[in-house]
Design an enzyme around this catalytic site. Sequence first.
Site, mmCIF file in Angstrom:
data_model
loop_
_atom_site.group_PDB
_atom_site.id
_atom_site.type_symbol
_atom_site.label_atom_id
_atom_site.label_comp_id
_atom_site.label_asym_id
_atom_site.label_seq_id
_atom_site.Cartn_x
_atom_site.Cartn_y
_atom_site.Cartn_z
ATOM 1 C CE1 TYR A 105 0.680 1.405 15.542
ATOM 2 C CE2 TYR A 105 2.069 0.981 13.641
ATOM 3 C CZ TYR A 105 0.817 1.152 14.189
ATOM 4 O OH TYR A 105 -0.297 1.077 13.397
ATOM 5 C CD GLU A 158 -2.512 0.490 3.610
ATOM 6 O OE1 GLU A 158 -2.873 0.937 4.719
ATOM 7 O OE2 GLU A 158 -1.459 0.835 3.047
#
Length: 320
Positions: A105, A158
């Site tokens: 990111y 997740e």
Amino acid sequence: MTNSYYKAINWNAVEDIIDKSTWEKLTEQFWLDTRIPLSNDLDDWRTLSEDQKENIGLVFGGLTLLDTIQSESAIDALRPDVRTPHEEAVLNNIQFMESVHAKSYSSIFSTLNTKSEIEEIFEWTNTNEHLQKKAEIINEIYLNGTGLQKKVASVYAETFLFYSGFYAPLYYLGNNKLANVAEIIKLIIRDESVHGTYIGYKFQVGFNELPEKEQEEMKDWMYDLLFTLYENEEKYTELLYDKLGWTEEVKTFLRYNANKALMNLGLDPLFPDTANDVNPIVMNGLSTGTSNHDFFSQVGNGYLLGTVEAMSDDDYLIGM
């Protein structure tokens, strides 16, 4: 014979074949963000509105926070309850890849955003009420929960909590924009799919050993936790997507993925939403089709695709 002070791991004597197959799957699909040409997305980036650019920045800020928790807290929380040395090896692999995800990111930020914009994104990330609340809920379970509760928290993270952030890049991919940014997201989703099913499987093994009364108590706790997280995620989604008018579509996507998290844990879906209710452009983006990357210089998410596509909703489910 002298007792062993320390035992060497023996991959030729695997107690649980799921450990070996998961290790092989994770190592086969290894990747790094440095091999994706993010700068090729700059032309697309310049065509987005200011609201769209702000949304992407905040989305990836939130994803960075979650992956930081997963790399710094989740695996350390799960490690004390491993059943086999091979399980610990798999967890080590997962921990490293969560760090790769968090770094990815930042690679996106450094390509698309200015230094001051990046600082603003991280300030927002580190102080946003709803983002910090879900971080606190998950991390408190990692710190103080039982071994099974920690696995539930990890699977919820997740398979559910990441997806409010994944929606935007998948949407743009479906509209032929930000293809390389989305390539990274698809690689991350591919990893998270394995992480969620594997840890969900390990949860089921332990859950099935509980007395029936404790199983019912655990189920009640799991559904209560999911409701709490979903209520907070609704508010977080509104904050991210109201300006773009996508909020209700994203909530449908969240409910679909909440159901998948429950299925990874061997429980029945909670929400009525199915894949047919999700925006088809986004669902198409979830498929791990091969990109048009040059394999001599870059790695697209299509490499070793067959081993990943074998994982379906029923993977690793063991009767409960």
